[in-house]
Design a protein around this motif. Structure first.
Motif, PDB file in Angstrom:
ATOM      1  N   ILE A 190       8.795  -8.452   3.151  1.00  0.00           N
ATOM      2  CA  ILE A 190       7.393  -8.047   3.135  1.00  0.00           C
ATOM      3  C   ILE A 190       7.347  -6.522   3.118  1.00  0.00           C
ATOM      4  CG2 ILE A 190       5.172  -8.162   4.319  1.00  0.00           C
ATOM      5  CD1 ILE A 190       6.152 -10.730   5.678  1.00  0.00           C
ATOM      6  N   GLN A 191       6.853  -5.982   2.029  1.00  0.00           N
ATOM      7  CA  GLN A 191       6.757  -4.535   1.869  1.00  0.00           C
ATOM      8  C   GLN A 191       5.322  -4.088   2.155  1.00  0.00           C
ATOM      9  OE1 GLN A 191       9.280  -2.177   0.967  1.00  0.00           O
ATOM     10  NE2 GLN A 191       7.639  -0.869   1.764  1.00  0.00           N
ATOM     11  N   GLY A 192       5.158  -3.312   3.221  1.00  0.00           N
ATOM     12  CA  GLY A 192       3.852  -2.790   3.569  1.00  0.00           C
ATOM     13  C   GLY A 192       3.802  -1.286   3.363  1.00  0.00           C
ATOM     14  N   SER A 193       2.970  -0.655   4.165  1.00  0.00           N
ATOM     15  CA  SER A 193       2.873   0.799   4.169  1.00  0.00           C
ATOM     16  C   SER A 193       2.902   1.233   5.618  1.00  0.00           C
ATOM     17  CB  SER A 193       1.570   1.249   3.491  1.00  0.00           C
ATOM     18  OG  SER A 193       1.423   2.642   3.571  1.00  0.00           O
ATOM     19  N   ASN A 241      -0.610  -0.591   6.133  1.00  0.00           N
ATOM     20  CA  ASN A 241      -0.651  -2.025   5.828  1.00  0.00           C
ATOM     21  C   ASN A 241       0.554  -2.620   6.548  1.00  0.00           C
ATOM     22  OD1 ASN A 241      -2.923  -1.830   4.179  1.00  0.00           O
ATOM     23  ND2 ASN A 241      -1.685  -1.449   2.344  1.00  0.00           N
ATOM     24  N   ALA A 253       3.379  -4.509   7.823  1.00  0.00           N
ATOM     25  CA  ALA A 253       4.255  -5.615   7.425  1.00  0.00           C
ATOM     26  C   ALA A 253       4.650  -6.469   8.616  1.00  0.00           C
ATOM     27  CB  ALA A 253       5.505  -5.057   6.747  1.00  0.00           C
ATOM     28  N   ASP A 304       7.845   0.154   7.597  1.00  0.00           N
ATOM     29  CA  ASP A 304       7.393   0.059   6.220  1.00  0.00           C
ATOM     30  C   ASP A 304       7.572  -1.354   5.662  1.00  0.00           C
ATOM     31  OD1 ASP A 304       6.292   1.724   4.154  1.00  0.00           O
ATOM     32  OD2 ASP A 304       8.140   1.396   3.031  1.00  0.00           O
ATOM     33  N   SER A 305       8.648  -2.048   6.110  1.00  0.00           N
ATOM     34  CA  SER A 305       8.932  -3.391   5.592  1.00  0.00           C
ATOM     35  C   SER A 305       9.675  -4.211   6.636  1.00  0.00           C
ATOM     36  CB  SER A 305       9.766  -3.311   4.309  1.00  0.00           C
ATOM     37  OG  SER A 305      11.062  -2.799   4.584  1.00  0.00           O
ATOM     38  N   GLU A 350      -0.103 -11.525   0.812  1.00  0.00           N
ATOM     39  CA  GLU A 350      -0.328 -10.328   0.001  1.00  0.00           C
ATOM     40  C   GLU A 350      -1.809  -9.962  -0.055  1.00  0.00           C
ATOM     41  OE1 GLU A 350       3.322 -10.287  -3.190  1.00  0.00           O
ATOM     42  OE2 GLU A 350       1.632 -11.633  -3.643  1.00  0.00           O
ATOM     43  N   TYR A 385      -3.176  -9.094   3.848  1.00  0.00           N
ATOM     44  CA  TYR A 385      -2.647  -7.924   4.544  1.00  0.00           C
ATOM     45  C   TYR A 385      -2.348  -6.743   3.632  1.00  0.00           C
ATOM     46  CZ  TYR A 385      -2.318 -11.042   8.506  1.00  0.00           C
ATOM     47  OH  TYR A 385      -2.624 -11.921   9.519  1.00  0.00           O
ATOM     48  N   VAL A 423      -0.024  -6.369   1.370  1.00  0.00           N
ATOM     49  CA  VAL A 423       1.414  -6.128   1.295  1.00  0.00           C
ATOM     50  C   VAL A 423       1.958  -6.742   0.002  1.00  0.00           C
ATOM     51  CG1 VAL A 423       1.712  -6.020   3.793  1.00  0.00           C
ATOM     52  CG2 VAL A 423       1.899  -8.231   2.629  1.00  0.00           C
ATOM     53  N   CYS A 459       5.158  -9.102  -1.376  1.00  0.00           N
ATOM     54  CA  CYS A 459       6.167 -10.029  -0.853  1.00  0.00           C
ATOM     55  C   CYS A 459       7.152 -10.435  -1.948  1.00  0.00           C
ATOM     56  CB  CYS A 459       5.502 -11.286  -0.303  1.00  0.00           C
ATOM     57  SG  CYS A 459       4.451 -10.994   1.133  1.00  0.00           S
TER      58      CYS A 459
END
Length: 396
Positions: free
Chosen positions: A196-199, A210, A212, A255-256, A286, A289, A291, A293
């Motif tokens: 899961i790649q967020g911010s 965001n 993760a 971040d992830s 996705e 949130y 993100v 995926c």
């Protein structure tokens, strides 16, 4: 003296060797696809015997030993034992503890190999008294996908088998007990990894991120609704999240994150629907949130299906011997674990049965894959005699 009496006597006379072989293998475990010394040990065991040996079978260190019976035409039977170990630090209090740090025979494969070696030797010595052909399948890499069985089947070396048999030791079953299960006997499995790649950002300002981690936490709990709300309650399905990788500090929103897990099912009809439900859940993450995926989902070992008629034969055969070298045989529920022996049974009739190996004086034994896993070594001679009992009905 009957063939059975001769075979059993030879097994009894070599029980101590069987145990010593098991202990040698236990002291020198090797991981899946890295079992070079174990394979060499097995090959050398048969080297001066009247057999045909094929090495490096399949995608690794598989060995097929072919024994020709001298009493005429008969069936071709396959007997399989696996020989790889697990990446576990051994905590069992035994004199023959693993010498390879971080590697352990924590599933009984050392015992499987030891009993089949001695049984194979006895069958070789008495080969003029039985008919047909026996192929001993010493299989590598049962523990690590894609496993060894699928590639051995694909090699074509077992195409001539009429039936195939295997035994697994379980310390959670009383020593002296043998259990059988017709039809679906062990689960199929799939494994997955979700990134899961967020911010990321500052822990004091989550509104600028965001997250993760939050998305991952939601996935852990919501994935269970695949079983509770999307699968038929009469079906046996398990979804387990086994790893949540999100290292970091107190004041940093990562971040992830990466999650891993396994899925088990007792019907192949559920294999694809579970994946489809998980894919739908991931797409929802996705949107909800913000993100991205990446779901890596792998269909792994199939459901192990025992041929019902052969299980009936085995139960009848072993019932005649109950009370002699073992106590009782009985029908049991399917095992929740998975086994790549299932690939052999997809192609050929046969059976995979379970032999009790609970240590002496233990109420609740440590299960397979536990660092303190142990087996009662009385289970080795029971396994050898049980397999002999089963195949003698076919080759006499």
């Amino acid at each position: 003296m009957s063939l059975k009496e001769k075979l059993f006597k030879q097994l009894e006379d070599n029980e101590d060797r069987m145990i010593q072989i098991r202990r040698h293998l236990h002291e020198n475990p090797e991981l899946s696809f890295k079992e070079e010394k174990t394979a060499q040990f097995i090959e050398e065991f048969y080297r001066d015997k009247e057999v045909s040996i094929t090495t490096n079978v399949g995608n690794g260190n598989g060995i097929i030993v072919e024994i020709e019976g001298g009493a005429g035409e008969g069936p071709t039977l396959g007997l399989r034992a696996d020989f790889d170990a697990l990446p576990i630090v051994e905590e069992a209090d035994v004199e023959f503890k693993s010498k390879n740090e971080g590697v352990m025979h924590a599933c009984g494969h050392d015992g499987h190999t030891a009993y089949l070696l001695i049984l194979g030797e006895a069958l070789i010595d008495l080969k003029d008294e039985w008919k047909g052909k026996i192929k001993l399948i010493h299989q590598h890499a049962e523990e690590e996908p894609p496993g060894g069985a699928k590639s051995i089947v694909a090699s074509g070396i077992l195409d001539d088998l009429d039936e195939v048999y295997g035994i697994h030791l379980f310390p959670t079953i009383d020593v002296g007990d043998i259990t059988v299960c017709a039809e679906e006997a062990m689960t199929g499995r799939s494994n997955f990894e979700l990134k899961i790649q967020g911010s990321g950002g500052h822990g004091a300002m989550p509104h600028t991120t965001n997250d993760a981690l939050v998305a991952g936490g939601y996935f852990v709990t919501t994935a269970q609704t695949i079983v509770s709300r999307r699968m038929n309650p009469n079906d046996s399905v398990v979804v387990s999240i086994t790893a949540f990788d999100a290292p970091g500090g107190y004041n940093v929103i990562q971040d992830s994150v990466t999650l891993r897990g396994t899925v088990r099912y007792l019907s192949m009809d559920n294999q694809e629907p579970i994946y489809e439900e998980m894919e739908r859940l991931v797409k929802g993450l996705e949107v909800t949130y913000g993100v991205e995926c990446t779901l890596d989902y792998v269909y792994d070992y199939p459901v192990l299906y025992n041929t019902p008629e052969i299980i009936d034969e085995i139960e009848e055969t072993l019932s005649e011997s109950a009370g002699s070298y073992f106590e009782k045989v009985y029908r049991d529920k399917p095992q929740a674990a998975s086994e790549d022996f299932a690939y052999y049974l997809q192609e050929k009739p046969g059976a995979f049965i379970f032999v009790g190996a609970k240590p002496e004086g233990v109420e609740n034994a440590y299960p397979n894959h536990h660092p303190k896993f142990e087996v009662n070594e009385k289970s080795l001679i029971i396994s050898a005699k049980a397999m002999a009992d089963i195949i003698l009905k076919k080759i006499q």
